[in-house]
Design an enzyme around this catalytic site. Sequence first.
Site, mmCIF file in Angstrom:
data_model
loop_
_atom_site.group_PDB
_atom_site.id
_atom_site.type_symbol
_atom_site.label_atom_id
_atom_site.label_comp_id
_atom_site.label_asym_id
_atom_site.label_seq_id
_atom_site.Cartn_x
_atom_site.Cartn_y
_atom_site.Cartn_z
ATOM 1 N N ASP A 185 0.870 -1.175 0.000
ATOM 2 C CA ASP A 185 0.000 0.000 0.000
ATOM 3 C C ASP A 185 0.913 1.233 0.000
ATOM 4 O O ASP A 185 1.842 1.315 0.803
ATOM 5 C CB ASP A 185 -0.881 -0.011 1.260
ATOM 6 C CG ASP A 185 -2.034 0.975 1.161
ATOM 7 O OD1 ASP A 185 -3.191 0.551 1.226
ATOM 8 O OD2 ASP A 185 -1.763 2.192 1.025
ATOM 9 N N ILE A 186 0.682 2.166 -0.919
ATOM 10 C CA ILE A 186 1.602 3.320 -1.013
ATOM 11 C C ILE A 186 1.335 4.395 0.042
ATOM 12 O O ILE A 186 2.134 5.300 0.204
ATOM 13 C CB ILE A 186 1.615 3.979 -2.418
ATOM 14 C CG1 ILE A 186 0.222 4.371 -2.882
ATOM 15 C CG2 ILE A 186 2.337 3.105 -3.434
ATOM 16 C CD1 ILE A 186 0.241 5.277 -4.108
ATOM 17 N N GLN A 216 -14.565 2.776 1.775
ATOM 18 C CA GLN A 216 -13.848 2.283 0.590
ATOM 19 C C GLN A 216 -13.532 3.450 -0.343
ATOM 20 O O GLN A 216 -14.396 4.285 -0.621
ATOM 21 C CB GLN A 216 -14.703 1.236 -0.140
ATOM 22 C CG GLN A 216 -13.999 0.588 -1.327
ATOM 23 C CD GLN A 216 -14.855 -0.496 -2.003
ATOM 24 O OE1 GLN A 216 -16.003 -0.728 -1.615
ATOM 25 N NE2 GLN A 216 -14.284 -1.145 -3.007
ATOM 26 N N HIS A 270 -10.502 -5.315 -2.363
ATOM 27 C CA HIS A 270 -9.164 -5.606 -1.830
ATOM 28 C C HIS A 270 -9.220 -5.892 -0.346
ATOM 29 O O HIS A 270 -10.067 -5.365 0.368
ATOM 30 C CB HIS A 270 -8.186 -4.453 -2.091
ATOM 31 C CG HIS A 270 -8.742 -3.110 -1.747
ATOM 32 N ND1 HIS A 270 -9.647 -2.458 -2.550
ATOM 33 C CD2 HIS A 270 -8.546 -2.321 -0.677
ATOM 34 C CE1 HIS A 270 -9.976 -1.306 -1.994
ATOM 35 N NE2 HIS A 270 -9.337 -1.201 -0.849
ATOM 36 N N HIS A 309 -6.992 -5.565 3.085
ATOM 37 C CA HIS A 309 -5.827 -4.932 3.723
ATOM 38 C C HIS A 309 -5.210 -5.918 4.720
ATOM 39 O O HIS A 309 -5.941 -6.562 5.470
ATOM 40 C CB HIS A 309 -6.251 -3.710 4.539
ATOM 41 C CG HIS A 309 -6.847 -2.592 3.747
ATOM 42 N ND1 HIS A 309 -6.135 -1.476 3.390
ATOM 43 C CD2 HIS A 309 -8.100 -2.394 3.274
ATOM 44 C CE1 HIS A 309 -6.930 -0.637 2.730
ATOM 45 N NE2 HIS A 309 -8.130 -1.172 2.647
HETATM 46 P P1 5GP Z 1 -9.866 1.396 0.560
HETATM 47 O O1 5GP Z 1 -10.101 2.770 1.080
HETATM 48 O O2 5GP Z 1 -10.504 1.302 -0.799
HETATM 49 O O3 5GP Z 1 -10.252 0.295 1.496
HETATM 50 O O4 5GP Z 1 -8.303 1.240 0.404
HETATM 51 C C1 5GP Z 1 -7.580 1.643 -0.694
HETATM 52 C C2 5GP Z 1 -6.131 1.528 -0.317
HETATM 53 O O5 5GP Z 1 -5.376 1.656 -1.500
HETATM 54 C C3 5GP Z 1 -5.665 2.607 0.651
HETATM 55 O O6 5GP Z 1 -5.070 2.020 1.777
HETATM 56 C C4 5GP Z 1 -4.686 3.430 -0.170
HETATM 57 O O7 5GP Z 1 -3.611 3.885 0.584
HETATM 58 C C5 5GP Z 1 -4.249 2.460 -1.242
HETATM 59 N N1 5GP Z 1 -3.927 3.060 -2.542
HETATM 60 C C6 5GP Z 1 -4.584 4.068 -3.175
HETATM 61 N N2 5GP Z 1 -4.015 4.321 -4.372
HETATM 62 C C7 5GP Z 1 -2.997 3.437 -4.497
HETATM 63 C C8 5GP Z 1 -2.035 3.198 -5.540
HETATM 64 O O8 5GP Z 1 -2.007 3.852 -6.575
HETATM 65 N N3 5GP Z 1 -1.134 2.193 -5.326
HETATM 66 C C9 5GP Z 1 -1.134 1.440 -4.173
HETATM 67 N N4 5GP Z 1 -0.201 0.483 -4.069
HETATM 68 N N5 5GP Z 1 -2.011 1.646 -3.171
HETATM 69 C C10 5GP Z 1 -2.941 2.630 -3.345
#
Ligand code: 5GP
Length: 143
Positions: free
Chosen positions: A38-39, A101, A107, A109
């Site tokens: 995660d970046i 989300q 995805h 985590h």
């Molecule tokens: P969500 O909020 O959808 O559960 O999590 C999305 C996750 O993706 C977040 O933890 C965010 O930091 C990570 N993320 C967002 N954009 C990118 C990206 O371009 N590359 C990577 N590796 N992680 C990303």
Amino acid sequence: MIKLGDAYDEQNIFAKILRGDMPCIKLYEDAHTLAFMDIMPQVEGHCLVIPKQPAVTFLDLSDEGAAAVMATAKKLAAAVIKAVDAPGFMLAQLNSSYAGQTVPHYHMHILPRHEGLELGFHARDPEDMAVLGALAEKIRAAL
Ligand code: 5GP
């Protein structure tokens, strides 16, 4: 806004990563899943497992896709906690904007947890790529 039942958006960032149109720091890949750093990690070792199947939320995943994500999460979690010497970890997955989300490709985590160490903000602070790359090497070596 990500809602339950949304159509899959082929332009989302994880779809681009799966197609190779955007880079990622890859940890593991098999026929059904991809795992990468995660970046914007909420803790050291924060990584993600995604299905190759186009699915917005958990409800859109086939049973086979869900099983493949869990199998990869199990492999990865064991390697991550070893790499960062964590005594515990969390699995987390958010379904819709109402649950927080932000990326509309399903995805999981993986978040290592240590005593007294709070999680950082969700999807806010980008980590240095060299730091993530070095950590990824340790995780891959522990797989
Ligand atoms: P969500 O909020 O959808 O559960 O999590 C999305 C996750 O993706 C977040 O933890 C965010 O930091 C990570 N993320 C967002 N954009 C990118 C990206 O371009 N590359 C990577 N590796 N992680 C990303």
